[in-house]
Design an enzyme around this catalytic site. Sequence first.
Site, short mmCIF file in Angstrom:
data_model
loop_
_atom_site.label_atom_id
_atom_site.label_comp_id
_atom_site.label_asym_id
_atom_site.label_seq_id
_atom_site.Cartn_x
_atom_site.Cartn_y
_atom_site.Cartn_z
N CYS A 88 44.34 5.35 77.90
CA CYS A 88 44.77 4.89 79.28
C CYS A 88 45.52 6.35 79.71
O CYS A 88 45.67 7.19 78.84
CB CYS A 88 45.74 4.14 79.10
SG CYS A 88 47.96 4.63 78.89
N GLU A 89 44.68 6.71 80.48
CA GLU A 89 44.82 7.42 81.47
C GLU A 89 46.83 8.54 81.42
O GLU A 89 46.91 9.31 82.26
CB GLU A 89 44.42 8.13 82.27
CG GLU A 89 44.79 7.47 84.33
CD GLU A 89 43.28 7.88 84.76
OE1 GLU A 89 42.05 8.10 84.64
OE2 GLU A 89 44.03 7.71 85.96
N HIS A 90 47.49 7.36 81.67
CA HIS A 90 48.19 7.61 82.05
C HIS A 90 50.00 7.52 81.17
O HIS A 90 50.12 8.81 81.29
CB HIS A 90 49.55 5.68 82.56
CG HIS A 90 48.23 6.00 84.05
ND1 HIS A 90 47.79 4.44 84.16
CD2 HIS A 90 48.25 6.12 85.17
CE1 HIS A 90 47.29 4.09 85.43
NE2 HIS A 90 47.19 5.46 85.94
N HIS A 91 48.88 7.65 79.76
CA HIS A 91 50.37 7.66 78.41
C HIS A 91 49.21 8.16 77.22
O HIS A 91 50.00 8.72 76.57
CB HIS A 91 50.78 6.61 78.46
CG HIS A 91 52.33 5.95 79.33
ND1 HIS A 91 50.93 4.44 80.16
CD2 HIS A 91 52.67 5.74 79.72
CE1 HIS A 91 51.70 4.19 81.19
NE2 HIS A 91 53.11 5.00 80.54
N GLN A 129 41.35 0.14 82.99
CA GLN A 129 40.17 -0.65 82.64
C GLN A 129 39.68 -1.39 83.92
O GLN A 129 38.47 -1.21 83.71
CB GLN A 129 41.17 -1.64 82.31
CG GLN A 129 40.28 -2.66 81.40
CD GLN A 129 40.66 -4.09 81.35
OE1 GLN A 129 41.93 -3.69 80.54
NE2 GLN A 129 40.22 -5.11 81.44
N HIS A 157 46.18 -3.11 75.66
CA HIS A 157 46.72 -2.18 76.16
C HIS A 157 48.66 -1.26 74.89
O HIS A 157 49.42 -2.25 75.55
CB HIS A 157 47.61 -1.70 77.69
CG HIS A 157 46.00 -1.61 78.12
ND1 HIS A 157 45.43 -0.63 79.01
CD2 HIS A 157 45.37 -2.80 78.28
CE1 HIS A 157 44.98 -1.64 80.24
NE2 HIS A 157 44.21 -2.43 79.21
N CYS A 159 50.21 0.73 75.91
CA CYS A 159 50.97 1.18 76.67
C CYS A 159 51.93 0.55 76.87
O CYS A 159 52.86 0.53 77.11
CB CYS A 159 50.44 2.23 77.67
SG CYS A 159 49.68 1.38 78.92
ZN LIG Z 1 49.21 3.22 80.16
#
Ligand SMILES: [Zn+2]
Length: 199
Positions: A88-91, A129, A157, A159
């Site tokens: 995931c590009e956020h975490h 996703q 996920h 995260c």
């Molecule tokens: Zn994430």
Amino acid sequence: MAPYRNLEEYNLEVTSEVKDRYSKIISEIGEDVSRDGLIKTPERAAKAMLFLTQGYKQDAVEILKSAMFKEDYDDMVIIKDIELYSLCEHHMLPFFGKAHVAYIPNGHIVGLSKIPRVVDVFARRLQVQERLTHDILECINNTLKPQGVAVVIEASHMCMMMRGVQKQNSVTTTSGFRGQFEKIETRNEFLKLISSDLS
Ligand SMILES: [Zn+2]
């Protein structure tokens, strides 16, 4: 897919830069990077990260084009339960699950092993996703130009599972449909055929 040890493509300069940064991160979180178990960790972590993001260097269109064949078959082709691992590009934490892909040929079919490879090319990047679903869908639609294409992804996920809301058993489902699959009856046939695996 070959284990990453066999990947010849590591750019030594990049690997070394990433390794140095991992070393710094390990110290910053309060660990002793010089202790036995951690001595080679920055290098291993750097190689793992470069492996998990190798999709940036790969061309999904070329992979499809390398195995397109003229064929009159025009029923639905389904490749389901394709294993999927992404970040995931956020975490920058993993999300993983299954992709189900279907298309209805329009004069050309593609070697069946190429569809999981296309999934991999887009999954081995920093992703969300929703965009991953869209990337796979558009790549097949624009390259193979089928009568229709459908992509469903179910993923968990890390995260969400390991931090924050800790909804440990939740699965996120995303889907995209083009062409014939925009018709409700075609879409339903596809969903019925994959539904034994949808939880
Ligand atoms: Zn994430």
